[in-house]
Design a protein around this motif. Structure first.
Motif, short mmCIF file in Angstrom:
data_model
loop_
_atom_site.label_atom_id
_atom_site.label_comp_id
_atom_site.label_asym_id
_atom_site.label_seq_id
_atom_site.Cartn_x
_atom_site.Cartn_y
_atom_site.Cartn_z
N ARG A 155 37.27 34.50 32.70
CA ARG A 155 38.48 35.33 32.74
C ARG A 155 38.18 36.58 33.57
O ARG A 155 37.22 37.31 33.28
CB ARG A 155 38.87 35.73 31.32
CG ARG A 155 40.02 36.70 31.23
CD ARG A 155 41.33 35.95 31.14
NE ARG A 155 42.49 36.83 31.09
CZ ARG A 155 43.68 36.48 31.54
NH1 ARG A 155 43.87 35.30 32.08
NH2 ARG A 155 44.71 37.30 31.46
N GLU B 50 39.30 39.98 33.98
CA GLU B 50 40.19 40.88 33.24
C GLU B 50 40.96 41.79 34.19
O GLU B 50 42.12 42.11 33.94
CB GLU B 50 39.38 41.73 32.24
CG GLU B 50 38.81 40.94 31.06
CD GLU B 50 39.89 40.26 30.21
OE1 GLU B 50 41.07 40.64 30.30
OE2 GLU B 50 39.55 39.30 29.47
N LYS B 51 40.30 42.20 35.28
CA LYS B 51 40.98 43.10 36.22
C LYS B 51 42.19 42.39 36.85
O LYS B 51 43.29 42.92 36.90
CB LYS B 51 39.99 43.52 37.32
CG LYS B 51 40.29 44.91 37.86
CD LYS B 51 39.13 45.45 38.65
CE LYS B 51 39.45 45.35 40.13
NZ LYS B 51 38.32 45.54 41.00
N GLN C 152 43.46 39.64 35.62
CA GLN C 152 44.19 38.90 34.57
C GLN C 152 44.40 37.44 35.00
O GLN C 152 45.48 36.88 34.87
CB GLN C 152 45.56 39.56 34.31
CG GLN C 152 45.46 40.95 33.71
CD GLN C 152 45.17 40.89 32.21
OE1 GLN C 152 45.95 40.37 31.45
NE2 GLN C 152 44.02 41.41 31.81
#
Ligand SMILES: NC(=O)c1ccc[n+]([C@@H]2O[C@H](COP(=O)([O-])OP(=O)(O)OC[C@H]3O[C@@H](n4cnc5c(N)ncnc54)[C@H](O)[C@@H]3O)[C@@H](O)[C@H]2O)c1
Length: 416
Positions: free
Chosen positions: A356, A358-359, A361
């Motif tokens: 994943r 995260e930055k 998404q």
């Protein structure tokens, strides 16, 4: 000089990039956008405002056929940045009015359809261009001239490593991404024929030794095709191609990887090894120990390709960067890679992990040990099947096997 008149089929996806480029070139007086279309133009109301269609007098249509019927007399060329499966019918319609097309790459990935397009193109006033981005690069053309002059000695072989991580959502962005067949029509969308097809086409350009704008002819192909993503086609390709000149090229490409996007074209010659990374380093490593770095200039692919095509249409240069005929080796190689592999094998699940970002998404699939598998294949000819990815090797196929394509693609699609 009068601006060259263009119509663009499409408004969304990459067609939006063509609109941005054409709007900039129109400000410079190079081109004039006469008309554009999309099946649902109202969905692009805000884009049409930002492209200033009303002020520029651009006529808008909801069908490319009605656009061409009404505007063909006001056009010098038609840009076709639409789904691969629509290129042939749109090119057919444009050339029926004598108009050439700027066709986005690949023109098609069905060798038979390509032949029909080549015939249809003869009706146009000028040859159509296929928008493989990087043939117009000045640093590439200059290096190929040196290659042809014999400075590096004869070509012994070549490799392409291209790893472009793509999130799972990439394959859901439209209805044709990663598809083999749609409504009985061969599409074969993949990183090899489409997303990174630029680099495959570049390798065939380096090794086309008959002249500057010559691409290598394919003699025989072996391939192993794999997938990590839940798609119909392959997202990972290992391909070996024997060329008519006798040398061998190896290609390793994947979208199932993590980290930065990388691509490296390597040409192995008698006296030197050439390494060319689009947007990165270009290096000549001489066998006598010398090393030469070549700088590449900043490069806007779409702008340079439209500009060069306009020069051709104005008869300032003799030919477009890539014609439909020039696309034959890539299409043949892609088709033979599918036929050779016969099946698309899932990459063993125990080495596929989900990451994943995260930055962003976004979710990516990554294959453990991909870099080593790629290096083993490109440097030593060790296939992933030897590492246990599948049991059987791809069969050796030649252009005489091309008629098997439709059956193989149908079997691959229904095997999923
Ligand atoms: N050269 C590059 O660097 C580059 C980059 C991305 C995509 N591409 C190529 O551009 C082409 C389009 O790819 P995409 O991802 O934008 O596709 P897409 O599915 O997003 O379609 C682009 C547009 O085509 C138009 N369109 C679709 N059906 C149409 C129809 N029946 N009539 C008229 N217009 C229609 C729509 O406006 C749509 O938004 C492909 O050939 C792709 O390989 C090239």
């Amino acid at each position: 000089m009068q601006p060259v008149r263009v119509g663009i089929i499409g408004m969304g996806g990459f067609a939006g990039s063509h609109h941005n480029t054409i709007a900039r070139l129109e400000e410079r007086g190079v081109v004039k956008l006469a008309c554009a279309c999309d099946p649902n133009p109202v969905a692009f109301t805000s884009e049409q405002l930002s492209w200033r269609f009303a002020q520029r007098g651009v006529k808008v249509f909801d069908s490319y056929r009605s656009m061409l019927a009404e505007c063909h007399g006001d056009l010098d060329y038609v840009a076709v940045p639409t789904p691969i499966g629509l290129h042939a019918e749109m090119h057919e319609a444009a050339t029926s009015y004598g108009l050439p097309a700027y066709l986005e790459k690949p023109p098609t990935l069905d060798f038979q359809e390509l032949e029909r397009m080549i015939v249809a193109d003869r009706r146009a006033k000028c040859s159509s261009l296929v928008g493989f981005n990087f043939i117009v690069e000045k640093s590439r053309l200059a290096l190929k001239e040196r290659l042809l002059s014999g400075e590096f000695g004869a070509i012994r072989g070549g490799t392409l490593a291209a790893l472009w991580p793509r999130p799972s959502g990439y394959f859901a962005r439209n209805g044709w991404s990663g598809r083999l067949i749609i409504d009985g029509k061969v599409i074969l969308d993949s990183c090899f024929g489409n997303t990174m097809g630029h680099f495959v086409h570049n390798m065939l350009f380096w090794t086309g030794t008959g002249g500057l704008y010559q691409w290598a002819q394919i003699a025989a192909v072996r391939a192993e095709l794999y997938r990590a993503h839940a798609i119909e086609g392959a997202d990972t390709f290992f391909v070996e191609a024997d060329l008519a000149t006798g040398c061998t090229l190896r290609f390793a490409l994947s979208l199932a990887c993590a980290g930065a996007s990388t691509s490296s074209e390597t040409v192995i010659c008698e006296k030197a090894i050439l390494r060319y990374s689009v947007g990165g380093q270009i290096e000549v490593s001489w066998k006598d120990g010398r090393s030469e770095r070549i700088s590449s200039c900043p490069f806007d692919a779409l702008e340079e390709n439209h500009l060069e095509y306009v020069r051709y249409l104005r008869r300032e240069i003799a030919r477009p960067a890539t014609t439909l005929e020039d696309s034959r080796p890539l299409v043949v190689l892609n088709d033979l890679a599918h036929i050779s592999s016969g099946r698309i094998h899932p990459i063993p699940a125990d080495i596929v992990s989900s990451l994943r970002d995260e930055k962003e998404q976004k979710d990516y699939l990554s294959v453990t040990g991909m870099a080593k598998i790629v290096d083993n294949f490109l440097s030593r000819g060790i296939w992933p099947s030897y590492a246990g990815w599948r049991r059987e090797n791809g069969e050796v196929v030649t252009p005489s096997d091309l008629p098997r394509l439709h059956n193989v693609a149908s079997a691959m699609a229904s095997a999923r």
